[in-house]
Design a protein around this motif. Structure first.
Motif, mmCIF file in Angstrom:
data_model
loop_
_atom_site.group_PDB
_atom_site.id
_atom_site.type_symbol
_atom_site.label_atom_id
_atom_site.label_comp_id
_atom_site.label_asym_id
_atom_site.label_seq_id
_atom_site.Cartn_x
_atom_site.Cartn_y
_atom_site.Cartn_z
ATOM 1 N N PHE A 513 1.092 5.867 -12.677
ATOM 2 C CA PHE A 513 1.335 4.474 -12.319
ATOM 3 C C PHE A 513 2.008 4.389 -10.941
ATOM 4 C CE2 PHE A 513 4.008 0.715 -12.138
ATOM 5 C CZ PHE A 513 3.120 -0.277 -12.492
ATOM 6 N N GLY A 514 2.968 5.271 -10.725
ATOM 7 C CA GLY A 514 3.677 5.279 -9.438
ATOM 8 C C GLY A 514 2.722 5.523 -8.284
ATOM 9 N N ILE A 515 1.819 6.465 -8.477
ATOM 10 C CA ILE A 515 0.858 6.771 -7.408
ATOM 11 C C ILE A 515 -0.064 5.566 -7.190
ATOM 12 C CG2 ILE A 515 -1.030 8.292 -6.687
ATOM 13 C CD1 ILE A 515 1.324 9.994 -6.852
ATOM 14 N N MET A 516 -0.451 5.004 -8.307
ATOM 15 C CA MET A 516 -1.363 3.857 -8.223
ATOM 16 C C MET A 516 -0.711 2.705 -7.468
ATOM 17 S SD MET A 516 -3.417 2.814 -11.604
ATOM 18 C CE MET A 516 -2.182 1.738 -12.197
ATOM 19 N N LEU A 517 0.546 2.492 -7.759
ATOM 20 C CA LEU A 517 1.279 1.413 -7.093
ATOM 21 C C LEU A 517 1.326 1.691 -5.583
ATOM 22 C CD1 LEU A 517 2.831 -1.165 -7.564
ATOM 23 C CD2 LEU A 517 4.869 0.170 -8.063
ATOM 24 N N TRP A 518 1.603 2.914 -5.261
ATOM 25 C CA TRP A 518 1.641 3.276 -3.841
ATOM 26 C C TRP A 518 0.283 2.986 -3.200
ATOM 27 C CZ3 TRP A 518 -1.067 6.159 -0.417
ATOM 28 C CH2 TRP A 518 -0.462 6.391 0.838
ATOM 29 N N GLU A 519 -0.744 3.400 -3.883
ATOM 30 C CA GLU A 519 -2.093 3.246 -3.333
ATOM 31 C C GLU A 519 -2.398 1.779 -3.059
ATOM 32 O OE1 GLU A 519 -5.212 5.321 -5.341
ATOM 33 O OE2 GLU A 519 -6.749 3.931 -4.657
ATOM 34 N N CYS A 520 -2.102 0.961 -4.037
ATOM 35 C CA CYS A 520 -2.477 -0.446 -3.880
ATOM 36 C C CYS A 520 -1.574 -1.163 -2.886
ATOM 37 C CB CYS A 520 -2.464 -1.145 -5.237
ATOM 38 S SG CYS A 520 -3.794 -0.546 -6.262
ATOM 39 N N PRO A 549 4.289 8.063 2.334
ATOM 40 C CA PRO A 549 5.531 7.455 2.832
ATOM 41 C C PRO A 549 5.891 6.180 2.093
ATOM 42 C CG PRO A 549 3.759 7.255 4.441
ATOM 43 C CD PRO A 549 3.239 8.101 3.348
ATOM 44 N N LEU A 550 7.188 6.013 1.957
ATOM 45 C CA LEU A 550 7.660 4.867 1.186
ATOM 46 C C LEU A 550 8.562 3.933 1.976
ATOM 47 C CD1 LEU A 550 8.675 6.576 -2.185
ATOM 48 C CD2 LEU A 550 6.753 5.046 -1.801
ATOM 49 N N LEU A 553 8.273 0.235 2.652
ATOM 50 C CA LEU A 553 8.141 -0.724 1.550
ATOM 51 C C LEU A 553 9.502 -1.334 1.233
ATOM 52 C CD1 LEU A 553 5.892 1.446 -0.792
ATOM 53 C CD2 LEU A 553 5.169 -0.493 0.579
ATOM 54 N N PRO A 554 9.489 -2.493 0.596
ATOM 55 C CA PRO A 554 10.775 -3.062 0.185
ATOM 56 C C PRO A 554 11.554 -2.056 -0.665
ATOM 57 C CG PRO A 554 9.022 -4.639 -0.124
ATOM 58 C CD PRO A 554 8.377 -3.361 0.290
ATOM 59 N N LYS A 555 12.827 -2.163 -0.540
ATOM 60 C CA LYS A 555 13.708 -1.165 -1.141
ATOM 61 C C LYS A 555 13.464 -0.990 -2.654
ATOM 62 C CE LYS A 555 17.670 1.237 -0.679
ATOM 63 N NZ LYS A 555 17.702 1.796 -2.005
ATOM 64 N N GLY A 556 13.360 -2.095 -3.323
ATOM 65 C CA GLY A 556 13.183 -2.019 -4.776
ATOM 66 C C GLY A 556 11.924 -1.254 -5.151
ATOM 67 N N ILE A 557 10.887 -1.450 -4.376
ATOM 68 C CA ILE A 557 9.623 -0.766 -4.679
ATOM 69 C C ILE A 557 9.769 0.712 -4.376
ATOM 70 C CG2 ILE A 557 7.175 -0.634 -4.127
ATOM 71 C CD1 ILE A 557 7.332 -3.571 -3.357
ATOM 72 N N SER A 601 2.542 -4.599 9.026
ATOM 73 C CA SER A 601 3.812 -3.946 9.317
ATOM 74 C C SER A 601 4.042 -2.700 8.479
ATOM 75 C CB SER A 601 4.954 -4.934 9.112
ATOM 76 O OG SER A 601 4.963 -5.341 7.775
ATOM 77 N N CYS A 602 3.432 -2.649 7.309
ATOM 78 C CA CYS A 602 3.794 -1.542 6.426
ATOM 79 C C CYS A 602 2.981 -0.293 6.685
ATOM 80 C CB CYS A 602 3.676 -1.952 4.969
ATOM 81 S SG CYS A 602 2.015 -1.870 4.340
ATOM 82 N N SER A 603 1.897 -0.448 7.344
ATOM 83 C CA SER A 603 1.034 0.713 7.455
ATOM 84 C C SER A 603 0.943 1.200 8.887
ATOM 85 C CB SER A 603 -0.359 0.352 6.934
ATOM 86 O OG SER A 603 -1.266 1.279 7.416
ATOM 87 N N LYS A 604 1.244 2.438 9.032
ATOM 88 C CA LYS A 604 1.176 3.005 10.377
ATOM 89 C C LYS A 604 -0.248 2.934 10.918
ATOM 90 C CE LYS A 604 4.972 6.149 9.824
ATOM 91 N NZ LYS A 604 5.295 7.473 9.344
#
Ligand SMILES: Nc1ncnc2c1ncn2[C@@H]1O[C@H](COP(=O)(O)OP(=O)(O)OP(=O)(O)O)[C@@H](O)[C@H]1O
Length: 989
Positions: A513-520, A549-550, A553-557, A601-604
């Protein structure tokens, strides 16, 4: 009008006609039976799912129409009225015309076709007579022949001679609840009615899901010569009638129908029987559930050896054009309104078959809105019929082109909101059924046209604590080899050939799930450039993060994803925790970023690929410019970098402040501040981008009242209660005593700074650097410079202002006790910071704030919510509700309320009452207003905005006399008012 009716009404003309023609061929009583069946089914469905009455008007029209012409029939057909009557009437008229035509042609056809039909029917009967259970002629001369009565005892026998006990227990063994089967049957009935082509199959599928024995009969029906030899759409009326009759027979109706010489069923009896069955099933299900961990699904044999497909014409079905998806083991075809999952014929190994069986057995147990539903299956044909999901899988995100940016990109917070659906499904699997999906990845999540997420592919899913899982470990892990390694946790990846049951834990899904969240959230395939072997080599969390990289992303995420990725499975969170964290993230993250901006902004990659074209990517330049343009404020700001670095979650404040914020941006808060730059420097872009964000969500930040009160308390404690005030001070929180501060300088500075702020806003260029420098001594987490201040949270900011008011009073009095602090609500708008919000600021005493107090029972109207959405987000503080309150855009109770004629009648005031000397006084108050005044607010602000944008001087007071806004008031005036006893806006009604 509910969806069922709608579906019928939107049937293609031909389909509708066929349906009408089909129904018309039934006798009155048959129709009665049919519609009563539908009625009862739908009603059952409705109680389970819809919770609202079902209007059978459309269907009953047919009966009514015939009844009118039929002397024998009871005339008082009670047709439900509903509010969609007009729509319906129109439809009815159209249908009426059609029906008349059909009636005519039917009469003429009748004589010709009746004989034909019977013949055709007889041929089929001959062909399937060994399979259909029991297959009496069911359609002859427009009369239904009812099977012989079976005495309704318990266990109740169906007319196939198979006891219901048996059939239901086999059903139960597959964990099909009554409600599920009823739901399925209803939906299938709908499907069968909706699609002329699918009538036969769907209904037969329905039957199969209800009763295996009747399934045999009904499913065989679909194998009519016509369906096998001709295209699916060529199913004959006879077939459809048979399907309907099968439906009737396969359901409870057959019980009473067969028992009565009358054609009308004894519905009371049926109801009793159904209740009895339900009870039986519930008991069995409870038992099953309690034993679910012990039951080995793999020891159960799939006993559906029925063939579902016509013997001829398979090529047509398994045509490439019908293919809707393909996995490693299966191909998926669209077939008769369902998704037909077929094990690839080339794969014949036993492990593949096991996977197939495993999937069926697990799917049969599941009943969740975010999990695909099984309709039926055939072990012989190695097919599973699944609910068809009209949409793409989530893995389509990374496949989007990066350049140019598509006009509409998903809002990241929307993605997170959507992910809650997956979390719900996972909680259901993990916590209710003890099932681990084991193959959680974006390609196994489909999003339908209603924006619902559906989990699919349970081929390698496992039961917790199931010894038999061992048997398939190798096979499952091999599956991981094939494509899921990106989502597999290290413990599985590194133990591919080790069948160790201890590896089977819920945390496997959590990792995926964590990876999936990152992906999306990143729009990229995880470990895009890494091979499977390289992924396997990742041994630490840090290493993983270097690839994924994280920190953008917003801190909570960030925190959540890191937790999900923990190498040690035992410290990964549960899905319940994930759910609450996601909710928190949604609540706490400031909605300043629309989708496009976020992606930029989030993606290099995105930044790089668009830096030359997209103004929004000039963030760095903006930063540099700002740094170059630094003024004296730098001194202050530098001292407050730490505070600013903590402000990642406070975009709102940053956004509302001026460009100077960006001077403080050091390394860490690039994204938020970059966006601030965008807001301030690229207003027009901002506007455009907002428009682009078609999926934007309205985010409301809410602050728990208790938290706020604690905060309030802590802050008020910095004042030492004076002896004079201690008499009047109450013990409760809102009754803190406030004394003139001991640290004279601190508050003087603060006061002066506030003055400066206002003076600056009044175009008095009175930069008092001394004050600012003094302010550096402020340990109160408050950052003040000439023009703006940053706080760690918004309520710090609000409270700061309140303190200021109190302090102003306190300057003139010996002591002040706050005796009442009513709740309030503030609207705050980062989204409009560049234009509208700045205008609001001018009219507010508090920069960035205009305050309202909401009534406890306030119901927001839809227009209100729309307006709020224009404003930005809402901070809602409710003392009666200690939980955070999160208002969604589409609150269910907000749709029908018009702004003018009802609630929210008023916003009441936000008030602080204080005891000053011997007098209770209202010292601070926001202005109440009504819902309509909010729209007025927007309207009224418009000229001001224009004025502001066009560089006009703007008027502080004259143009806005709305009575609900703070007027810009020079600090000296405020002071004067305080001196006069209370601080009140005189325009307040
Ligand atoms: N019920 C459905 N409705 C619509 N499309 C579906 C449905 N089920 C599957 N698909 C499509 O078929 C694709 C493959 O389905 P699925 O993952 O179940 O096959 P599989 O062979 O088990 O895959 P894997 O190799 O991942 O195990 C899905 O990605 C999806 O696009």
């Amino acid at each position: 009008m509910n969806s069922f009716e709608k579906k019928i009404l939107i049937l293609k003309k031909d389909d509708k006609d066929s349906f009408i023609a089909l129904v018309k061929q039934l006798s009155i009583k048959e129709k009665q039976i049919l519609f009563d069946t539908i009625d009862s089914r739908i009603r059952k469905l409705q109680t389970i799912y819809l919770n609202k009455p079902f209007n059978l008007k459309f269907l009953q029209t047919f009966i009514k129409e015939d009844s009118d012409n039929d002397e024998d029939e009871d005339e008082d057909e009670d047709v439900e009225e509903d509010k969609d009557e007009d729509d319906f009437e129109k439809e009815e008229n159209n249908e009426g015309d059609k029906k008349k035509e059909i009636e005519k042609s039917r009469d003429s056809e009748k004589s010709n076709t009746a004989g034909k039909l019977i013949k055709e029917k007889e041929i089929k009967e001959e062909r399937y007579e060994t399979k259909i259970i029991p297959k009496k002629p069911i359609y002859k001369d427009q009369q239904i022949t009812i099977p012989q009565q079976q005495k309704p005892t318990s266990p109740i026998k169906d007319n196939s001679g198979v006891s219901f006990n048996t059939s239901f227990s086999s059903l139960s063994s597959l964990s099909m609840s009554t409600s599920t089967s009823s739901l399925l049957s209803t939906s299938l009935l709908s499907a069968s009615l909706l699609s002329t082509s699918s009538c036969g199959l769907s209904t037969s599928s329905l039957s199969s899901s209800i009763n295996n024995s009747s399934l045999s009969s009904s499913s065989q029906l679909s194998q009519s010569p016509s369906s096998s030899s001709s295209s699916p759409s060529s199913s004959s009326p006879l077939k459809r009638i048979q399907s309907i009759q099968n439906l009737i027979r396969s359901n409870s109706l057959r019980l009473s129908l067969s028992s009565s010489s009358s054609l009308l069923p004894n519905f009371n009896l049926i109801q009793q029987q159904q209740q009895h069955h339900q009870q039986q099933q519930q008991q069995q299900q409870q038992q099953l559930q309690s034993n679910s961990n012990n039951i080995s699904p793999r020891t159960q044999l799939l006993n559906n050896t029925t063939t579902l497909l016509p013997s001829n014409g398979l090529e047509e079905i398994f045509n490439e054009n019908n293919k809707i998806g393909e996995g490693g083991q299966c191909s998926i075809y669209k077939y008769m309104g369902t998704a037909l999952k077929r094990l690839k014929p080339s794969l014949s190994s036993s492990s593949v078959s096991k996977e197939f069986e495993n999937e069926v057995l697990i799917l049969e147990r599941l009943n969740h809105p975010n999990i695909v539903k099984i309709i039926t299956y055939s072990t012989i044909e190695r097919i599973i019929l699944l609910e068809f999901i009209d949409g793409n899988s989530l893995d389509k995100y990374p496949n989007q082109p990066l350049s140019p940016l598509p006009p509409s990109l998903p809002n990241p917070l929307k993605i997170i909101q959507d992910f809650q659906q997956i979390v719900d499904a996972m909680i259901y699997l993990h916590n209710e059924l003890g099932i681990i999906h084991f193959d959680l990845k974006p390609s196994n999540i489909l999003k339908n046209s209603k924006n619902q997420f559906k989990l699919i592919d349970f081929g390698i899913s496992k039961f917790l604590n199931n010894q038999n899982n061992n048997n398939n470990n190798n096979q499952n892990n091999n599956n991981l080899n094939m494509g899921s390694y990106r989502y597999s946790p290290p413990e599985l990846l590194c133990n591919i050939n080790n069948s160790n049951n201890s590896l089977i834990s819920k945390s496997v899904d959590v990792f995926s799930f964590g990876i999936m969240l990152w992906e999306c959230l990143n729009w990229r395939l995880p470990y895009e450039l890494l091979s499977k072997e390289q992924v396997k080599q990742i041994k630490t969390e840090m290493e993983r993060e270097s690839h994924l990289p994280l920190d953008h992303l917003p801190k909570g995420i960030q925190d959540l994803i890191r937790l999900c990725w923990k190498q040690d499975p035992s410290i990964r969170p549960s899905f319940i925790e994930i759910r609450s964290r996601l909710s928190e993230i949604i609540l706490n993250n400031i909605p300043s970023l629309n989708g496009r901006q976020f992606w930029i902004s989030c993606s290099k990659y995105l930044q790089n690929s668009h830096s030359s074209n997209d103004n929004n990517n000039n963030n760095n330049n903006n930063n540099n410019n700002n740094n170059n343009n630094n003024n004296n404020n730098n001194n202050n700001n530098n001292n407050n970098n730490n505070n600013n670095n903590n402000n990642n979650n406070n975009n709102n404040n940053n956004n509302n402040n001026n460009n100077n914020n960006n001077n403080n941006n050091n390394n860490n808060n690039n994204n938020n501040n970059n966006n601030n730059n965008n807001n301030n420097n690229n207003n027009s872009n901002h506007e455009n981008n907002s428009k682009d964000d078609t999926t934007s969500v309205i985010i409301y930040e809410s602050i728990p009242w208790l938290k706020f009160k604690t905060f309030l308390s802590n802050h008020l404690n910095i004042y030492r209660p004076s002896s004079a005030s201690s008499n009047t001070s109450n013990s409760n929180l809102t009754s803190k005593s406030i004394q003139k501060p001991q640290q004279q300088n601190k508050y003087n500075n603060y006061y002066n700074n506030y003055n400066n702020y206002n003076n600056n806003n009044n175009n008095n260029n009175n930069n008092n650097n001394n004050n600012n420098n003094n302010n550096n001594n402020n340990n109160n987490n408050i950052i003040i410079n000439n023009r703006n201040r940053n706080y760690n949270s918004y309520y710090e900011y609000i409270f700061d202002y309140i303190k200021y008011i109190l302090m102003v009073i306190d300057e003139r009095r010996d002591s002040v006790s706050v005796i009442e602090f009513s709740r309030f609500c503030t609207f705050f708008s980062p989204l409009i910071s560049s234009s509208l919000f700045r205008s609001i600021q001018i009219f507010c005493d508090i920069p960035g704030l205009y305050g309202y107090c909401l009534k406890k029972d306030l119901v927001l109207s839809s227009s209100m919510i729309t307006l709020m959405s224009k404003i930005g987000y809402l901070i809602f503080i409710d003392p009666n509700n200690t939980n955070q309150l999160f208002l969604k855009t589409k609150a269910p109770n907000c749709n029908s309320i018009s702004p003018n004629n009802n609630t929210p009648s008023n916003f009441i005031d936000f008030t602080i009452r204080a005891k000053i000397g011997n007098h209770n006084q209202r010292i601070f108050q926001c202005h109440g207003h009504t819902c309509s005044s909010l729209s007025a607010l927007i309207k009224e602000l418009q000229p001001l905005i224009d004025n502001n944008i066009n560089g006009g001087s703007g008027s502080k007071k004259s143009t806005l006399n709305s009575g609900f806004l703070y007027q810009k008031t020079p600090i000296s005036e405020i002071k004067d008012r305080h001196i006069n006893g209370s601080y009140l806006n005189q325009n307040y009604k």
